[in-house]
Design an enzyme around this catalytic site. Structure first.
Site, mmCIF file in Angstrom:
data_model
loop_
_atom_site.group_PDB
_atom_site.id
_atom_site.type_symbol
_atom_site.label_atom_id
_atom_site.label_comp_id
_atom_site.label_asym_id
_atom_site.label_seq_id
_atom_site.Cartn_x
_atom_site.Cartn_y
_atom_site.Cartn_z
ATOM 1 N N GLU A 240 104.483 100.964 54.977
ATOM 2 C CA GLU A 240 103.152 100.796 55.588
ATOM 3 C C GLU A 240 102.057 100.778 54.523
ATOM 4 O OE1 GLU A 240 102.507 103.354 59.008
ATOM 5 O OE2 GLU A 240 100.348 103.265 58.752
ATOM 6 N N LYS B 155 101.943 112.025 63.628
ATOM 7 C CA LYS B 155 102.603 110.862 63.016
ATOM 8 C C LYS B 155 101.919 110.547 61.691
ATOM 9 C CE LYS B 155 103.453 106.242 62.337
ATOM 10 N NZ LYS B 155 102.749 105.314 61.436
ATOM 11 N N HIS C 199 92.110 99.227 55.524
ATOM 12 C CA HIS C 199 93.267 98.328 55.584
ATOM 13 C C HIS C 199 92.885 96.949 55.052
ATOM 14 C CE1 HIS C 199 96.522 100.441 57.495
ATOM 15 N NE2 HIS C 199 95.716 100.933 58.416
HETATM 16 C C1 MEV Z 1 98.930 105.219 61.401
HETATM 17 O O1 MEV Z 1 100.170 105.005 60.776
HETATM 18 C C2 MEV Z 1 98.566 106.692 61.380
HETATM 19 C C3 MEV Z 1 97.303 107.073 62.164
HETATM 20 O O2 MEV Z 1 97.397 106.561 63.493
HETATM 21 C C4 MEV Z 1 97.218 108.578 62.160
HETATM 22 C C5 MEV Z 1 96.174 109.155 63.086
HETATM 23 O O3 MEV Z 1 95.798 108.503 64.067
HETATM 24 O O4 MEV Z 1 95.784 110.323 62.838
HETATM 25 C C6 MEV Z 1 96.073 106.453 61.552
#
Ligand code: MEV
Length: 428
Positions: A83, A267, A381
């Protein structure tokens, strides 16, 4: 952090230059660098010994998170992940945390829990008492399963007996064998000891042992990290440090109370942690299982981390969770890249490895919260995407960043535009 000679930032260097800089900073040998970079990575023969039915190997990008200061020690953090933005965010947040002294981290002793399910017992209370009376002998028997571990100061530490009385098949006994597995992740140590112990347990309890397996809820092996970020470090072009601090806490409060948000929040923490767990050849499914079960320990799934305001107004971050990772055994020693990754980090024990990994989790969490609570994550990003586009257009290292920046400012990120800008600059 920039390359002293060229003043280029780490991400602006070529891969060879990055490797050379790492060698300079960490003393890693050419052989280790080749293993780390994958140029002398896992080969087919090695892979064939690791799992079954091997037909090849599968590569993922390995990036280095920079700026990490953990318990006062500089650490180069290897991250294996597909990622974009994760490595950049970890590096950036480590830089912010550094302004407040970096991460303070600690980890418990490597105590893992092995479970044994004992069925077909007529009198559960009597069997429980009989097993508890033999606790010392059972611990000795468990310890004998791994004399080397004992020599290293590990071994069987405790034995607990529980009656499970709310199961769909009726009540049964569960034994928890606690072992200090030192620098191992511990699954093999625990499972071997449990299998050795089961005939003895059957004899004492009069029951039938079914499962003998490690628990991934390693709640006796917690790792924790904290950081205190001064408001100046949080200030952005658009937001004051105070504002960012307040917004991060508000964003965290959402995860603290709502499981739908907590799943995504956690996550984000695991984005960083899994990447290091994977780079070091550890079992990320085990770490994931422990993390999420621990997050639900109160009966309601919640955030693994906590963000609050410190006495002097600084932003305080804390993360505590189970973390069963090893520096010996399994893929950590078989996979050449994993061994090199451990060398790069300079960790001397499983405990130290856990301290770094949990710090990365906290950094990653801040990266996501800070971005989402201020400019949103898409801008970051897009900036990374723009760099990839500028590089693909043939921009030399020193020009990738300014071209990317211009495309982001114009809101038009495309290879044709990158070529146009590049040609204009070349004509000047
Ligand atoms: C994306 O891989 C991870 C996020 O969704 C974590 C979050 O929302 O805290 C950006």
């Amino acid at each position: 952090m920039s390359d002293k000679k060229s003043n280029l930032k780490f991400y602006e260097l070529s891969i060879d230059q990055r490797l050379a800089l790492l060698a300079e900073e960490t003393g890693l040998s050419a052989d280790d660098l080749a293993k780390l970079s994958g140029r002398a990575g896992l080969n087919e023969a090695q892979a064939d010994h690791m799992i079954e039915n091997v037909v090849g190997t599968y590569a993922l990008p390995l990036g280095i998170a920079r700026n990490f200061l953990v318990n006062g020690r500089e650490v180069q953090v290897p991250m294996v992940i597909e990622e974009p933005s994760v490595v950049a965010a970890a590096s950036f947040m480590a830089k912010l945390a550094r302004a407040g002294g970096g991460f303070t981290a600690s980890a418990d002793a490597s105590e893992m829990i092995g479970q044994m399910q004992v069925l077909d017992i007529a009198d559960l209370n009597a069997a429980k008492k009989a097993l508890e009376a033999e606790r010392a002998a059972l611990l000795v028997a468990a310890g004998e399963s791994d004399p080397l571990l004992k020599k290293l100061g590990g071994g069987a530490r405790d034995l607990q007996v529980r009656i499970i009385d709310d199961s769909p098949i009726g009540p049964f006994l569960v034994i928890h064998l606690i072992m200090d597995v030192r620098d191992a992740m511990g699954a093999n140590v625990i499972n071997t000891a449990l299998e050795r112990l089961s005939p003895v347990v059957e004899r004492i309890s009069g029951g039938r042992v079914l499962l003998r397996i490690l628990s991934n809820l390693a709640d006796r092996r917690l790792a924790r990290a904290s950081c205190a970020i001064p408001l100046e470090a949080l200030t952005t072009n658009e937001f004051s440090g105070e504002d960012v601090c307040a917004r991060v806490i508000e964003a965290w409060a959402f995860a603290a109370t709502d499981p739908y948000r907590a799943a995504t929040h956690n996550k984000g923490i695991m984005n960083g942690m899994d990447a290091v767990v994977l780079a070091t050849g550890n079992d990320w499914r085990a770490v994931e299982a422990g993390a999420h079960t621990y997050a639900a320990r109160s009966g309601k799934y919640t955030s693994l981390s906590k963000w609050s305001k410190g006495k002097n107004g600084e932003l305080i971050g804390e993360l505590e969770m189970p973390l069963a990772v090893g520096t010996v055994g399994g893929a950590t020693r078989v996979h050449p890249g994993a061994g090199a990754a451990l060398k790069l980090m300079g960790v001397a024990s499983a405990r130290e490895l856990a301290e770094v990994i949990v710090s990365v989790g906290l950094a990653q969490n801040l990266g996501a919260l800070r971005a989402m609570a201020t400019e949103g994550i898409q801008r970051g990003h897009m900036a990374l995407h723009a760099r990839q586009v500028a590089a693909a257009a043939g921009a030399p290292p020193g020009m990738v960043e300014p071209i990317a920046e211009q495309m982001v400012n114009e809101g038009h990120i495309h290879i044709d535009r990158a070529v146009e800008i590049l040609n204009t600059w070349r004509a000047k």
